[in-house]
Design a protein around this motif. Structure first.
Motif, PDB file in Angstrom:
ATOM      1  N   ARG A 127      -3.136  15.957  -0.858  1.00 44.27           N
ATOM      2  CA  ARG A 127      -2.625  15.014   0.140  1.00 44.27           C
ATOM      3  C   ARG A 127      -3.805  14.330   0.823  1.00 44.27           C
ATOM      4  O   ARG A 127      -4.357  14.826   1.810  1.00 44.27           O
ATOM      5  CB  ARG A 127      -1.749  15.739   1.143  1.00 44.27           C
ATOM      6  CG  ARG A 127      -0.518  16.398   0.499  1.00 44.27           C
ATOM      7  CD  ARG A 127       0.252  17.236   1.502  1.00 44.27           C
ATOM      8  NE  ARG A 127       1.450  17.800   0.918  1.00 44.27           N
ATOM      9  CZ  ARG A 127       1.492  18.932   0.224  1.00 44.27           C
ATOM     10  NH1 ARG A 127       0.379  19.635   0.046  1.00 44.27           N
ATOM     11  NH2 ARG A 127       2.620  19.371  -0.286  1.00 44.27           N
ATOM     12  N   THR A 128      -4.166  13.180   0.291  1.00 34.34           N
ATOM     13  CA  THR A 128      -5.383  12.511   0.739  1.00 34.34           C
ATOM     14  C   THR A 128      -5.279  12.055   2.190  1.00 34.34           C
ATOM     15  O   THR A 128      -6.249  12.153   2.952  1.00 34.34           O
ATOM     16  CB  THR A 128      -5.668  11.302  -0.170  1.00 34.34           C
ATOM     17  OG1 THR A 128      -5.646  11.728  -1.537  1.00 34.34           O
ATOM     18  CG2 THR A 128      -7.025  10.706   0.141  1.00 34.34           C
ATOM     19  N   HIS A 383      -7.349   5.032  -1.244  1.00 35.01           N
ATOM     20  CA  HIS A 383      -6.191   5.899  -1.405  1.00 35.01           C
ATOM     21  C   HIS A 383      -5.191   5.204  -2.312  1.00 35.01           C
ATOM     22  O   HIS A 383      -5.112   3.963  -2.345  1.00 35.01           O
ATOM     23  CB  HIS A 383      -5.561   6.208  -0.037  1.00 35.01           C
ATOM     24  CG  HIS A 383      -4.290   6.989  -0.120  1.00 35.01           C
ATOM     25  ND1 HIS A 383      -4.201   8.211  -0.761  1.00 35.01           N
ATOM     26  CD2 HIS A 383      -3.044   6.717   0.344  1.00 35.01           C
ATOM     27  CE1 HIS A 383      -2.954   8.659  -0.685  1.00 35.01           C
ATOM     28  NE2 HIS A 383      -2.245   7.776  -0.025  1.00 35.01           N
ATOM     29  N   GLU A 385      -1.056   5.418  -4.243  1.00 37.82           N
ATOM     30  CA  GLU A 385       0.279   5.997  -4.353  1.00 37.82           C
ATOM     31  C   GLU A 385       1.017   5.294  -5.487  1.00 37.82           C
ATOM     32  O   GLU A 385       0.675   4.162  -5.872  1.00 37.82           O
ATOM     33  CB  GLU A 385       1.075   5.838  -3.052  1.00 37.82           C
ATOM     34  CG  GLU A 385       0.491   6.569  -1.863  1.00 37.82           C
ATOM     35  CD  GLU A 385       1.284   6.313  -0.592  1.00 37.82           C
ATOM     36  OE1 GLU A 385       2.186   5.453  -0.630  1.00 37.82           O
ATOM     37  OE2 GLU A 385       0.983   6.961   0.424  1.00 37.82           O
ATOM     38  N   ARG A 386       2.053   5.961  -6.008  1.00 36.90           N
ATOM     39  CA  ARG A 386       2.833   5.359  -7.093  1.00 36.90           C
ATOM     40  C   ARG A 386       4.251   5.908  -7.050  1.00 36.90           C
ATOM     41  O   ARG A 386       4.459   7.091  -6.732  1.00 36.90           O
ATOM     42  CB  ARG A 386       2.194   5.649  -8.448  1.00 36.90           C
ATOM     43  CG  ARG A 386       2.816   4.842  -9.587  1.00 36.90           C
ATOM     44  CD  ARG A 386       1.947   4.831 -10.803  1.00 36.90           C
ATOM     45  NE  ARG A 386       1.836   6.120 -11.450  1.00 36.90           N
ATOM     46  CZ  ARG A 386       1.676   6.287 -12.755  1.00 36.90           C
ATOM     47  NH1 ARG A 386       1.614   5.238 -13.545  1.00 36.90           N
ATOM     48  NH2 ARG A 386       1.550   7.469 -13.262  1.00 36.90           N
ATOM     49  N   TYR A 387       5.221   5.059  -7.385  1.00 31.23           N
ATOM     50  CA  TYR A 387       6.615   5.486  -7.418  1.00 31.23           C
ATOM     51  C   TYR A 387       7.383   4.588  -8.389  1.00 31.23           C
ATOM     52  O   TYR A 387       6.898   3.532  -8.821  1.00 31.23           O
ATOM     53  CB  TYR A 387       7.244   5.438  -6.020  1.00 31.23           C
ATOM     54  CG  TYR A 387       7.305   4.064  -5.396  1.00 31.23           C
ATOM     55  CD1 TYR A 387       8.411   3.235  -5.555  1.00 31.23           C
ATOM     56  CD2 TYR A 387       6.235   3.594  -4.621  1.00 31.23           C
ATOM     57  CE1 TYR A 387       8.466   1.977  -4.981  1.00 31.23           C
ATOM     58  CE2 TYR A 387       6.276   2.338  -4.047  1.00 31.23           C
ATOM     59  CZ  TYR A 387       7.393   1.532  -4.227  1.00 31.23           C
ATOM     60  OH  TYR A 387       7.428   0.287  -3.667  1.00 31.23           O
ATOM     61  N   THR A 400       2.539   0.651  -7.959  1.00 32.10           N
ATOM     62  CA  THR A 400       1.299   1.353  -7.626  1.00 32.10           C
ATOM     63  C   THR A 400       0.681   0.695  -6.405  1.00 32.10           C
ATOM     64  O   THR A 400       0.423  -0.515  -6.408  1.00 32.10           O
ATOM     65  CB  THR A 400       0.307   1.307  -8.802  1.00 32.10           C
ATOM     66  OG1 THR A 400       0.931   1.844  -9.972  1.00 32.10           O
ATOM     67  CG2 THR A 400      -0.935   2.113  -8.480  1.00 32.10           C
ATOM     68  N   TYR A 403      -4.802   1.434  -1.389  1.00 30.13           N
ATOM     69  CA  TYR A 403      -5.173   1.170  -0.003  1.00 30.13           C
ATOM     70  C   TYR A 403      -6.690   1.039   0.121  1.00 30.13           C
ATOM     71  O   TYR A 403      -7.436   1.906  -0.351  1.00 30.13           O
ATOM     72  CB  TYR A 403      -4.688   2.302   0.909  1.00 30.13           C
ATOM     73  CG  TYR A 403      -3.188   2.445   0.979  1.00 30.13           C
ATOM     74  CD1 TYR A 403      -2.460   1.887   2.014  1.00 30.13           C
ATOM     75  CD2 TYR A 403      -2.496   3.163   0.004  1.00 30.13           C
ATOM     76  CE1 TYR A 403      -1.087   2.029   2.077  1.00 30.13           C
ATOM     77  CE2 TYR A 403      -1.123   3.312   0.061  1.00 30.13           C
ATOM     78  CZ  TYR A 403      -0.425   2.739   1.100  1.00 30.13           C
ATOM     79  OH  TYR A 403       0.937   2.883   1.161  1.00 30.13           O
ATOM     80  N   SER A 498      -0.635  10.669 -13.919  1.00 33.91           N
ATOM     81  CA  SER A 498      -1.108   9.951 -12.743  1.00 33.91           C
ATOM     82  C   SER A 498      -1.950   8.748 -13.138  1.00 33.91           C
ATOM     83  O   SER A 498      -2.604   8.736 -14.183  1.00 33.91           O
ATOM     84  CB  SER A 498      -1.935  10.877 -11.847  1.00 33.91           C
ATOM     85  OG  SER A 498      -1.209  12.041 -11.495  1.00 33.91           O
ATOM     86  N   THR A 540      -3.187   9.165  -8.373  1.00 28.87           N
ATOM     87  CA  THR A 540      -1.900   9.027  -7.701  1.00 28.87           C
ATOM     88  C   THR A 540      -0.987  10.180  -8.101  1.00 28.87           C
ATOM     89  O   THR A 540      -1.349  11.050  -8.898  1.00 28.87           O
ATOM     90  CB  THR A 540      -1.241   7.693  -8.079  1.00 28.87           C
ATOM     91  OG1 THR A 540      -0.969   7.692  -9.501  1.00 28.87           O
ATOM     92  CG2 THR A 540      -2.156   6.530  -7.754  1.00 28.87           C
ATOM     93  N   GLU A 541       0.219  10.171  -7.551  1.00 28.54           N
ATOM     94  CA  GLU A 541       1.191  11.179  -7.937  1.00 28.54           C
ATOM     95  C   GLU A 541       1.693  10.941  -9.361  1.00 28.54           C
ATOM     96  O   GLU A 541       1.769   9.795  -9.814  1.00 28.54           O
ATOM     97  CB  GLU A 541       2.406  11.166  -6.996  1.00 28.54           C
ATOM     98  CG  GLU A 541       2.070  11.333  -5.532  1.00 28.54           C
ATOM     99  CD  GLU A 541       1.854  10.006  -4.833  1.00 28.54           C
ATOM    100  OE1 GLU A 541       1.959   9.971  -3.597  1.00 28.54           O
ATOM    101  OE2 GLU A 541       1.563   9.010  -5.531  1.00 28.54           O
TER     102      GLU A 541
END
Length: 607
Positions: A127-128, A383, A385-387, A400, A403, A498, A540-541
């Motif tokens: 958890r960055t 940082h 993230e991906r979903y 994606t 940041y 990831s 990323t996740e």
């Protein structure tokens, strides 16, 4: 014999080396008469180690870094480095004499002509935004990337054999790595060791996001250490405590490095890293109070006898005056190092110094917080993230988010995405936006997938504006698999590895480009070529995507019905064709049988 060219060991050195190899004494299990005898034995062991080190030209270092996190958790990072001044590929000579370097990995390097090997096993997600940047990032599951020598004729064949061998060494499912989840990056994963390798056809990268890490992976990892788990910092590696944490990652990195600052000759470096994050909830802590015994259920009694350096670093940057937590036993040695672009202050415990353990010959570092309020930490500069977005089981969209939290500096990053073939990407829908504006990548490399042969490979070089969020979106279509290609739990979903984000992040302080061997191990992994930036690789996740799944109960019903019909029909027909019929007279009645008995006695013919 693994010696340097032109050097022949003297008889005294050979005798000292043989004495060192034949002497395997555990100082904790032998009872000595007085401290003087123990001190003499340690001095003799140190002399034998120095002689053996001069003979074999190898050394072993170990260190533990403890960093209290702003969330109340605690981050422990182990690093074990074995360096051997030898050449595995020297013509006419074969390396057969191993001392500190594990023989199994040395044979792997020689047999498959490996130039660099990096493998990691991770359970949990870093958890960055809460914990900051780790010293060395790794994606959830298993990750493997290898650089081969330019003399390998068949890289794919060597890659396949290498994954099977590593699967046996680390007791993992690396044998499931094949062409469907292997990519050949064109810009990412540059070599971390010495050498000018630019031909990426000798590079292979694969990830298994569903790989579960357990004790079976930790045990062979610890056996690669010169002292195993019997002495030194490896004593703390107790499996039931490590896996009862919120994050656990172990890795092995092999690369060629310079023997000296002039880099006139190279050596081989094996770096084993293990990172674990303990939190207040899973560890059963009622208050913010940590110690080696509470984290690992063990304390330290001695350093590894084969180690030339054994240290523990406690990050006290935010506790310069002792206003946050109390540290015991206190260490008078303070050291500063530039880590991830920031200058940090560490309290150092040297395990090779007898005074470190004190009178009880046991070291248990304790951290007691004076306040229960969690401090607000600084946001990491980079940082990701991906979903997955969309609805239904036909189409979807991968988002994606990258940041850049620097207030005024822009910097480029390299994004790598490896998507399985059963997610058919619509590359014409690829869009990159920053601050609601189009952000055109300066470099794009895309390799389309082939069904059941290879995955998608997408690499982009993107310039991140300062204090911005860059969004990369691409649409995809889900494929319908064959019924034999589904996993045993298809309704759980399929994992997608990831995304890899690599970049040169601006540094807060000036970093020295001449990294010396005396520096801490955790600050010297990535080579530094500029003073104003430092290299960062974040992940990323992993994605969990649901595919169209047939009702597997219907085949079961069809199989049952078909088997029943075949059994009844075929059985009846088989009986009619193979059965023989015989005519049997009905048995006489009781009165008739009695009459026949009487007539037989009288000699009269029977009825």
């Amino acid at each position: 014999m693994g010696l340097k060219d032109g050097i022949s060991p003297s008889s005294e050195a050979l005798d000292a080396a043989s004495r060192w190899e034949a002497t395997e004494v555990d100082l904790n299990t032998v009872s000595y008469n007085g401290e003087k005898a123990a001190e003499n034995l340690r001095d003799e062991a140190a002399e034998m180690y120095d002689s053996a080190h001069q003979l074999y030209n190898d050394q072993f270092e170990e260190e533990l870094v403890i960093r209290p996190l702003h969330s109340g958790d605690i981050y422990s990072s182990f690093q074990f480095r074995t360096r051997w001044d030898t050449d595995f590929f020297q013509k006419g000579k074969k390396v057969t004499d191993y001392r500190l370097f594990p023989k199994s990995l040395g044979q792997v390097i020689t047999k498959f002509s490996v130039r660099e090997l990096h493998i990691s096993f991770t359970q949990g997600f870093w958890r960055t935004m809460q914990w900051g940047q780790p010293f060395l990032s790794a994606p959830p599951g298993a990750e493997l990337w290898v650089w081969f020598q330019d003399t390998v004729p068949d890289v794919d064949g060597a890659w396949k054999e290498l994954t099977n061998v590593l699967s046996g060494i680390f007791c993992a499912s690396l044998n499931f790595i094949d062409s469907t989840n292997t990519v050949q990056p064109s810009a990412s994963f540059k070599p971390l060791g010495v050498g000018n390798v630019t031909n990426h056809k000798f590079l292979r990268y694969a990830v298994l996001p569903r790989e579960i890490v357990c004790t079976e992976n930790l045990t062979p990892w610890k056996k690669l250490l010169p002292c195993g788990s019997k002495a030194g910092l490896a004593v703390l590696l107790k499996s039931e405590k490590l896996f009862h944490s919120s994050f656990h990652s172990q890795a092995v990195h092999i690369r060629p490095v310079c023997q000296d600052w002039q880099c006139t000759s190279t050596a081989w470096e094996l770096r084993q890293t293990l990172s674990v994050v303990f939190d207040l909830y899973t560890s059963g802590q009622s208050r913010r109070e940590w110690s080696l015994f509470k984290m690992f259920s063990r304390t330290l009694t001695e350093a590894c006898p084969l180690a030339s350096s054994s240290k523990i670093y406690v990050d006290v940057t935010d506790n310069s005056q002792g206003e946050l937590f109390e540290q015991s036993p206190a260490s008078p040695i303070l050291s500063q190092a530039v880590v991830l672009g920031d200058r940090r202050t560490y309290s150092v415990y040297d395990l090779l110094t007898p005074d470190t353990f004190g009178t009880p010959r046991s070291l248990n570092i304790q951290l007691r917080w004076k306040t229960s309020d969690a401090a607000a930490g600084l946001r990491p500069l980079l940082h990701g993230e991906r979903y997955v977005a969309g609805y239904g089981l036909q189409t979807g969209e991968i988002h994606t988010l990258i940041y850049n939290n620097h207030p005024y500096r822009a910097f480029p990053i390299l994004l790598l995405d490896s998507v399985p073939w059963y997610l058919r990407l619509y590359v014409h829908t690829l869009a990159v936006t920053s601050k609601n504006r189009e952000n055109k990548p300066s470099y794009i490399h895309y390799q389309p997938s082939k069904d059941r042969l290879r995955p998608h490979l997408l690499e982009m070089l993107i310039q991140l504006p300062p204090n911005s969020v860059t969004e990369v979106t691409v649409q995809f279509e889900r494929a319908l698999l064959k019924w034999t290609e589904y996993t045993p739990d298809p309704n759980h979903g399929f994992y997608v590895g990831s995304s890899v984000i690599s970049g040169l992040v601006p540094s807060i302080v000036a970093m020295g480009t001449n990294s010396t061997q005396e520096g801490p191990l955790f600050s010297s992994f990535f080579p530094c070529k500029e003073e104003s930036t430092y290299f960062v690789r974040v992940y990323t996740e992993p994605l969990l995507v649901t595919l169209p799944t047939p009702d597997f109960s219907m085949p079961y019903n069809v199989i049952c019905l078909t088997c029943t019909v075949v059994a009844v029909g075929y059985g009846s027909l088989y009986n009619l064709l193979t059965r023989t019929f015989q005519v049997e007279e009905p048995s006489p009645s009781l009165a008739k049988r009695l009459a026949n008995v009487i007539r037989r006695i009288r000699g009269v013919p029977l009825l």
